[in-house]
Write a protein that holds these residues in place. Structure first.
Motif, PDB file in Angstrom:
ATOM      1  N   ALA A 116       0.851  -1.187   0.000  1.00  0.00           N
ATOM      2  CA  ALA A 116       0.000   0.000   0.000  1.00  0.00           C
ATOM      3  C   ALA A 116       0.888   1.239   0.000  1.00  0.00           C
ATOM      4  O   ALA A 116       1.982   1.245   0.568  1.00  0.00           O
ATOM      5  N   LEU A 117       0.413   2.279  -0.634  1.00  0.00           N
ATOM      6  CA  LEU A 117       1.077   3.579  -0.614  1.00  0.00           C
ATOM      7  C   LEU A 117       0.371   4.454   0.408  1.00  0.00           C
ATOM      8  O   LEU A 117      -0.857   4.596   0.377  1.00  0.00           O
ATOM      9  N   LYS A 118       1.137   5.073   1.317  1.00  0.00           N
ATOM     10  CA  LYS A 118       0.552   5.849   2.403  1.00  0.00           C
ATOM     11  C   LYS A 118       1.180   7.235   2.455  1.00  0.00           C
ATOM     12  O   LYS A 118       2.404   7.370   2.461  1.00  0.00           O
ATOM     13  N   VAL A 119       0.337   8.269   2.475  1.00  0.00           N
ATOM     14  CA  VAL A 119       0.811   9.645   2.652  1.00  0.00           C
ATOM     15  C   VAL A 119       0.292  10.146   3.995  1.00  0.00           C
ATOM     16  O   VAL A 119      -0.860   9.879   4.377  1.00  0.00           O
ATOM     17  N   THR A 120       1.147  10.875   4.709  1.00  0.00           N
ATOM     18  CA  THR A 120       0.848  11.274   6.079  1.00  0.00           C
ATOM     19  C   THR A 120       1.224  12.724   6.301  1.00  0.00           C
ATOM     20  O   THR A 120       2.292  13.174   5.869  1.00  0.00           O
ATOM     21  N   LEU A 121       0.359  13.454   7.002  1.00  0.00           N
ATOM     22  CA  LEU A 121       0.662  14.799   7.474  1.00  0.00           C
ATOM     23  C   LEU A 121       0.609  14.776   8.992  1.00  0.00           C
ATOM     24  O   LEU A 121      -0.444  14.497   9.581  1.00  0.00           O
ATOM     25  N   GLN A 122       1.749  15.044   9.624  1.00  0.00           N
ATOM     26  CA  GLN A 122       1.865  14.987  11.083  1.00  0.00           C
ATOM     27  C   GLN A 122       2.128  16.377  11.632  1.00  0.00           C
ATOM     28  O   GLN A 122       2.983  17.120  11.129  1.00  0.00           O
ATOM     29  N   SER A 123       1.389  16.749  12.677  1.00  0.00           N
ATOM     30  CA  SER A 123       1.578  18.028  13.366  1.00  0.00           C
ATOM     31  C   SER A 123       2.001  17.741  14.800  1.00  0.00           C
ATOM     32  O   SER A 123       1.281  17.059  15.539  1.00  0.00           O
ATOM     33  N   LEU A 124       3.174  18.254  15.185  1.00  0.00           N
ATOM     34  CA  LEU A 124       3.727  18.045  16.516  1.00  0.00           C
ATOM     35  C   LEU A 124       3.696  19.362  17.277  1.00  0.00           C
ATOM     36  O   LEU A 124       4.270  20.365  16.836  1.00  0.00           O
ATOM     37  N   TYR A 125       3.027  19.369  18.436  1.00  0.00           N
ATOM     38  CA  TYR A 125       2.907  20.584  19.251  1.00  0.00           C
ATOM     39  C   TYR A 125       3.596  20.372  20.589  1.00  0.00           C
ATOM     40  O   TYR A 125       3.433  19.330  21.229  1.00  0.00           O
ATOM     41  N   ASP A 126       4.372  21.364  21.006  1.00  0.00           N
ATOM     42  CA  ASP A 126       5.030  21.333  22.314  1.00  0.00           C
ATOM     43  C   ASP A 126       4.916  22.729  22.913  1.00  0.00           C
ATOM     44  O   ASP A 126       5.498  23.684  22.402  1.00  0.00           O
ATOM     45  N   HIS A 127       4.131  22.851  23.990  1.00  0.00           N
ATOM     46  CA  HIS A 127       3.911  24.168  24.598  1.00  0.00           C
ATOM     47  C   HIS A 127       5.182  24.741  25.214  1.00  0.00           C
ATOM     48  O   HIS A 127       5.310  25.967  25.339  1.00  0.00           O
ATOM     49  N   GLN A 128       6.110  23.860  25.582  1.00  0.00           N
ATOM     50  CA  GLN A 128       7.414  24.294  26.078  1.00  0.00           C
ATOM     51  C   GLN A 128       8.495  23.613  25.233  1.00  0.00           C
ATOM     52  O   GLN A 128       9.073  22.607  25.638  1.00  0.00           O
TER      53      GLN A 128
END
Length: 214
Positions: A161-173
Motif C-alpha cells: 500500500a502507498l501511504k501519505v501522512t501529514l503529522q503536526s507536533l505541538y510542544d507548549h514548552q
C-alpha cells in the motif's frame, strides 16, 4: 528522515537583549528517527488495557533522545469493517535528552495521556486515518505536548500500500537551540558568545511511504 533547513545567528541590541536572524543553509541540518511498540488485550467487548513504549530522535525539534512508556485502559466505540474508533487513557513516563540542555529543566517526568485512533475505509482500496495523542506533564501542567496524524493509504496489491501522512507536533514548552551571538555593526560582526533561542511550538511533517502488510 532528513532535512535541509535554516540556520541562524543573533545580534546584540542592548544589555541582555538580542535579535535573531535566520539564514538559509543548504547543508544537512537534522535527522529524525522513531521506534515504538504496543500490546493490547481485551477485557470485554468494548474495554481493553494496553501497555507500550518507544524511542525517538527529532533534531528538528531539538530532541536528541526521548524515551517513553505508557500503560492504561481504553474504549472501543466502533469496530466494523468500514469504521474503527477507539479512545485511550493512560499514565506515561518520559525521559528526554535535548540537543541543547536548557537550565532549570527536568529530563524525566510522569504524565497523563489521552489519545484516539479513527479509521474509515473509502471505497475498496483506500483508508483514511486520524490519530491524536495529548500528553500532559504532571510535574509542570503548562507543559502540554500533542501529536496529530492524518493519513490516506491506498492498496496497490494484497501486500503493498502507498501511504501519505501529514503529522503536526505541538510542544507548549519546546526545546532550545544554541546560536552564535554577534557584536552589532559597526564595526562589530564578530562572535562574542552564544545564546539560547526557543524553537517553534508547532512542527509539521509530510511523508510518503510504502507499507508492507503481513
Amino acid at each position: 528522515m532528513e532535512s535541509r533547513a535554516s540556520a541562524g545567528h543573533a545580534v546584540r541590541t542592548g544589555p541582555g537583549s538580542f535579535t535573531v536572524f535566520e539564514v538559509r543553509d543548504t547543508a544537512l541540518s537534522a535527522e529524525s528517527y522513531f521506534l515504538s511498540g504496543r500490546f493490547d488485550r481485551k477485557v470485554s467487548e468494548r474495554v481493553f488495557w494496553f501497555a507500550g513504549g518507544g524511542w525517538n530522535r527529532n533534531r528538528f525539534a531539538g530532541i536528541q533522545n526521548r524515551y517513553e512508556a505508557a500503560g492504561g485502559v481504553g474504549n472501543l466505540w466502533v469496530d466494523s469493517d468500514r469504521v474503527k474508533f477507539r479512545t485511550d487513557y493512560a499514565l506515561s513516563y518520559t525521559r528526554e535528552d535535548d540537543v541543547v540542555r536548557a537550565p532549570d529543566t527536568r529530563d524525566t517526568f510522569a504524565g497523563f495521556r489521552f489519545s484516539w485512533k479513527f479509521e474509515h475505509k473509502l471505497g475498496a482500496n483506500a483508508t483514511f486515518g486520524n490519530e491524536l495523542i495529548l500528553d500532559e506533564n504532571l510535574n509542570d501542567t503548562s507543559d502540554l505536548r500533542g501529536d496529530l496524524i492524518n493519513s490516506v493509504a491506498v492498496s496497490m496489491s494484497r501486500r503493498l500500500a502507498l501511504k501519505v501522512t501529514l503529522q503536526s507536533l505541538y510542544d507548549h514548552q519546546p526545546a532550545f537551540r544554541a546560536i552564535d551571538l554577534l557584536a552589532p555593526p559597526p564595526p562589530g560582526g564578530a562572535k562574542i558568545g552564544t545564546v539560547l533561542d526557543e524553537l517553534d511550538t508547532l512542527d509539521t511533517i509530510f511523508t510518503a511511504s510504502l507499507v508492507v502488510n503481513f
